[in-house]
Scaffold this active site. Structure first.
Site, PDB file in Angstrom:
ATOM      1  N   SER A  47       0.829  -1.214   0.000  1.00 28.20           N
ATOM      2  CA  SER A  47       0.000   0.000   0.000  1.00 28.20           C
ATOM      3  C   SER A  47       0.860   1.260   0.000  1.00 28.20           C
ATOM      4  O   SER A  47       0.366   2.351  -0.288  1.00 28.20           O
ATOM      5  CB  SER A  47      -0.937   0.010   1.212  1.00 28.20           C
ATOM      6  OG  SER A  47      -0.183  -0.021   2.403  1.00 28.20           O
ATOM      7  N   HIS A  48       2.154   1.138   0.341  1.00 25.22           N
ATOM      8  CA  HIS A  48       3.034   2.305   0.320  1.00 25.22           C
ATOM      9  C   HIS A  48       4.248   2.106  -0.581  1.00 25.22           C
ATOM     10  O   HIS A  48       5.245   2.796  -0.461  1.00 25.22           O
ATOM     11  CB  HIS A  48       3.435   2.706   1.748  1.00 25.22           C
ATOM     12  CG  HIS A  48       2.267   3.255   2.491  1.00 25.22           C
ATOM     13  ND1 HIS A  48       1.321   2.449   3.068  1.00 25.22           N
ATOM     14  CD2 HIS A  48       1.841   4.524   2.669  1.00 25.22           C
ATOM     15  CE1 HIS A  48       0.376   3.193   3.605  1.00 25.22           C
ATOM     16  NE2 HIS A  48       0.662   4.460   3.379  1.00 25.22           N
ATOM     17  N   GLU A 188      -8.165   0.849   2.067  1.00 23.92           N
ATOM     18  CA  GLU A 188      -9.021  -0.341   2.172  1.00 23.92           C
ATOM     19  C   GLU A 188     -10.474   0.030   1.916  1.00 23.92           C
ATOM     20  O   GLU A 188     -11.223  -0.735   1.308  1.00 23.92           O
ATOM     21  CB  GLU A 188      -8.917  -0.937   3.576  1.00 23.92           C
ATOM     22  CG  GLU A 188      -7.690  -1.773   3.813  1.00 23.92           C
ATOM     23  CD  GLU A 188      -7.691  -2.332   5.235  1.00 23.92           C
ATOM     24  OE1 GLU A 188      -8.703  -2.909   5.661  1.00 23.92           O
ATOM     25  OE2 GLU A 188      -6.683  -2.136   5.924  1.00 23.92           O
TER      26      GLU A 188
HETATM   27  P1  NDP Z   1      -2.103  -2.579   9.645  1.00 21.05           P
HETATM   28  O1  NDP Z   1      -3.411  -2.594  10.373  1.00 21.05           O
HETATM   29  O2  NDP Z   1      -1.983  -3.387   8.419  1.00 21.05           O
HETATM   30  O3  NDP Z   1      -0.928  -3.027  10.624  1.00 21.05           O
HETATM   31  C1  NDP Z   1      -0.672  -2.306  11.806  1.00 21.05           C
HETATM   32  C2  NDP Z   1       0.461  -2.942  12.584  1.00 21.05           C
HETATM   33  O4  NDP Z   1      -0.039  -4.096  13.232  1.00 21.05           O
HETATM   34  C3  NDP Z   1       1.650  -3.399  11.744  1.00 21.05           C
HETATM   35  O5  NDP Z   1       2.835  -3.065  12.411  1.00 21.05           O
HETATM   36  C4  NDP Z   1       1.461  -4.915  11.646  1.00 21.05           C
HETATM   37  O6  NDP Z   1       2.695  -5.618  11.519  1.00 21.05           O
HETATM   38  C5  NDP Z   1       0.825  -5.197  12.987  1.00 21.05           C
HETATM   39  N1  NDP Z   1       0.004  -6.394  12.974  1.00 21.05           N
HETATM   40  C6  NDP Z   1      -0.938  -6.752  12.076  1.00 21.05           C
HETATM   41  N2  NDP Z   1      -1.494  -7.912  12.421  1.00 21.05           N
HETATM   42  C7  NDP Z   1      -0.881  -8.313  13.565  1.00 21.05           C
HETATM   43  C8  NDP Z   1      -1.025  -9.444  14.419  1.00 21.05           C
HETATM   44  N3  NDP Z   1      -1.909 -10.412  14.166  1.00 21.05           N
HETATM   45  N4  NDP Z   1      -0.242  -9.512  15.512  1.00 21.05           N
HETATM   46  C9  NDP Z   1       0.671  -8.539  15.796  1.00 21.05           C
HETATM   47  N5  NDP Z   1       0.845  -7.454  15.019  1.00 21.05           N
HETATM   48  C10 NDP Z   1       0.068  -7.336  13.919  1.00 21.05           C
HETATM   49  O7  NDP Z   1      -1.681  -1.065   9.304  1.00 21.05           O
HETATM   50  P2  NDP Z   1      -2.600   0.192   8.922  1.00 21.05           P
HETATM   51  O8  NDP Z   1      -3.530  -0.226   7.833  1.00 21.05           O
HETATM   52  O9  NDP Z   1      -3.188   0.793  10.128  1.00 21.05           O
HETATM   53  O10 NDP Z   1      -1.498   1.198   8.340  1.00 21.05           O
HETATM   54  C11 NDP Z   1      -0.807   0.849   7.144  1.00 21.05           C
HETATM   55  C12 NDP Z   1       0.290   1.843   6.853  1.00 21.05           C
HETATM   56  O11 NDP Z   1      -0.265   3.085   6.444  1.00 21.05           O
HETATM   57  C13 NDP Z   1       1.259   2.187   7.983  1.00 21.05           C
HETATM   58  O12 NDP Z   1       2.561   1.843   7.515  1.00 21.05           O
HETATM   59  C14 NDP Z   1       1.121   3.684   8.175  1.00 21.05           C
HETATM   60  O13 NDP Z   1       2.337   4.352   8.484  1.00 21.05           O
HETATM   61  C15 NDP Z   1       0.630   4.117   6.815  1.00 21.05           C
HETATM   62  N6  NDP Z   1      -0.072   5.396   6.867  1.00 21.05           N
HETATM   63  C16 NDP Z   1       0.579   6.530   6.436  1.00 21.05           C
HETATM   64  C17 NDP Z   1      -0.057   7.750   6.475  1.00 21.05           C
HETATM   65  C18 NDP Z   1       0.665   9.000   6.066  1.00 21.05           C
HETATM   66  O14 NDP Z   1       0.082  10.062   6.173  1.00 21.05           O
HETATM   67  N7  NDP Z   1       1.890   8.955   5.623  1.00 21.05           N
HETATM   68  C19 NDP Z   1      -1.464   7.888   6.916  1.00 21.05           C
HETATM   69  C20 NDP Z   1      -2.018   6.652   7.403  1.00 21.05           C
HETATM   70  C21 NDP Z   1      -1.355   5.454   7.345  1.00 21.05           C
HETATM   71  P3  NDP Z   1       3.098  -6.391  10.133  1.00 21.05           P
HETATM   72  O15 NDP Z   1       3.524  -5.300   9.173  1.00 21.05           O
HETATM   73  O16 NDP Z   1       4.182  -7.309  10.519  1.00 21.05           O
HETATM   74  O17 NDP Z   1       1.857  -7.090   9.650  1.00 21.05           O
END
Ligand code: NDP
Length: 336
Positions: A47-48, A188
């Site tokens: 996604s990024h 999403e």
């Molecule tokens: P997710 O909900 O996909 O994941 C959030 C975190 O939870 C990750 O570190 C992920 O690790 C961890 N995780 C997921 N499932 C589990 C699990 N079962 N057990 C333990 N840890 C878990 O992320 P979001 O959709 O909330 O965000 C996605 C991205 O969007 C981020 O990188 C964020 O920085 C970016 N973003 C950027 C913005 C900007 O303005 N620049 C604005 C909003 C979001 P893992 O990666 O290992 O799955």
């Protein structure tokens, strides 16, 4: 006909760089974005990754972002560094500022880096990992355009306001979580709208403030924070740290000046770095936290955040990545 295109990481990097330089980035900015974007795809954080490239190009074309910005680093207090991004994209500002943050945190035990006048369109874990590589723990926050209603409210006010945290480990990749404070990522919701799917009933509200599972209605109305008033408070904290504290824009202010070209909004980012060797016991903190992770891992089903990405990055240098053909074709068109 295949609907994906397979690329080695080198080819992916070349493709991104050519597109950025054709559209007005200088080499320094293009290289910093390539490092960030290709690394996201290499980590299966699609996604990024290159998915964001058309947005970067849109802002180069509209003139909202300066692809030749030369960020300026200064130290404004004994433990505070600042990068003026000069209206450019975040990756080069980060590349220029992280070294100073690490230096100050090692000297003072704790330090902060504020990034101002940047356009952030990326994940936060790359900058957190860059700090953690130096045996520091790190916390990063950034605000964005208004998309999320505060708990009890009905109109977009907060950004999706991500927060990322990293902790160093012994001979292993760091533990890093990086998450938006909205219940669902904007992307999403857009994908659900495109594919005709419903979303959970706590993801957003329609224009009249009513809960809805229809993503199209949420896009017209507002997203909701995760966890009700608790997530709303954390999102507010992100606004205050990435806007109020460092003298940059709140999401609603950024939204008011944005030209809606689909690229990254203007704003700021705050990164904190803390040295566990200076806070607790320099000889035992690493083993102590390893005990903690080992205890957590005893629960089947539990995993450490970041482990999915770290697993992916081991194989992609060999296997390469698949990107949607429609996106590949679009990038070629933008690179002409
Ligand atoms: P997710 O909900 O996909 O994941 C959030 C975190 O939870 C990750 O570190 C992920 O690790 C961890 N995780 C997921 N499932 C589990 C699990 N079962 N057990 C333990 N840890 C878990 O992320 P979001 O959709 O909330 O965000 C996605 C991205 O969007 C981020 O990188 C964020 O920085 C970016 N973003 C950027 C913005 C900007 O303005 N620049 C604005 C909003 C979001 P893992 O990666 O290992 O799955």
């Amino acid at each position: 006909m295949s609907d994906t295109v397979h690329l080695s990481l080198d080819d992916l990097r070349d493709l991104i760089k050519r597109c950025l330089t054709r559209n007005g980035c200088d080499d320094a900015n293009a290289d910093a974005i390539v490092n960030n974007m290709a690394w996201a795809d290499a980590n299966a954080a699609t996604s990024h990754g290159i998915f964001r490239l058309p947005g970067y190009v849109a802002s180069l074309k509209s003139g909202k972002v300066d692809g030749k910005a030369a960020p300026d680093v200064s130290v404004i207090a004994p433990a505070v560094a600042r990068v003026d991004g000069k209206g450019g994209f975040a990756p080069l500002a980060l590349e220029r500022g992280i070294g100073k943050l690490v230096e100050l945190a090692k000297a003072q035990g704790i330090a902060a880096l504020s990034l101002n006048n940047i356009h952030h369109f990326a994940a936060l874990w790359p900058e957190v990992e860059k700090v953690v590589e130096h045996d520091l723990c790190a916390l990063a926050v950034t605000a964005a355009s208004p998309m999320v209603a505060p708990a009890g409210g009905t109109k977009p006010f907060f950004g999706t306001n991500p927060i990322a945290f990293g902790w160093p480990r012994k001979d292993q990749p760091p533990v890093v979580f990086d998450m938006a404070t909205a219940r669902m990522a904007r992307g999403e919701i857009m994908i659900a709208a495109r594919d005709g799917h419903t979303v959970p009933d706590d993801a957003g509200i329609d224009e009249n403030g009513n809960p809805t599972t229809d993503p199209n209605e949420i896009l017209k109305g507002a997203q909701l924070p995760f966890g009700g008033y608790k997530g709303s408070a954390i999102s507010m904290m992100v606004e205050l740290l990435a806007g109020g504290l460092i003298g940059d824009l709140f999401s609603y202010e950024s939204g008011a000046i944005d030209n809606k070209d689909g690229g990254p909004p203007r704003g700021g980012e705050l990164i904190l770095a803390m040295d566990p060797a200076r806070f607790g016991n320099p000889d035992t903190w690493l083993d102590h936290s390893e005990d903690f992770f080992a205890e957590l891992a005893k629960q089947s089903g539990a995993r450490l955040p970041g482990s999915r990405r770290h697993k992916a990055r081991l194989s992609t240098p060999e296997t390469g990545v698949d990107i949607p053909k429609t996106l590949y074709d679009k990038v070629l068109e933008l690179s002409d």
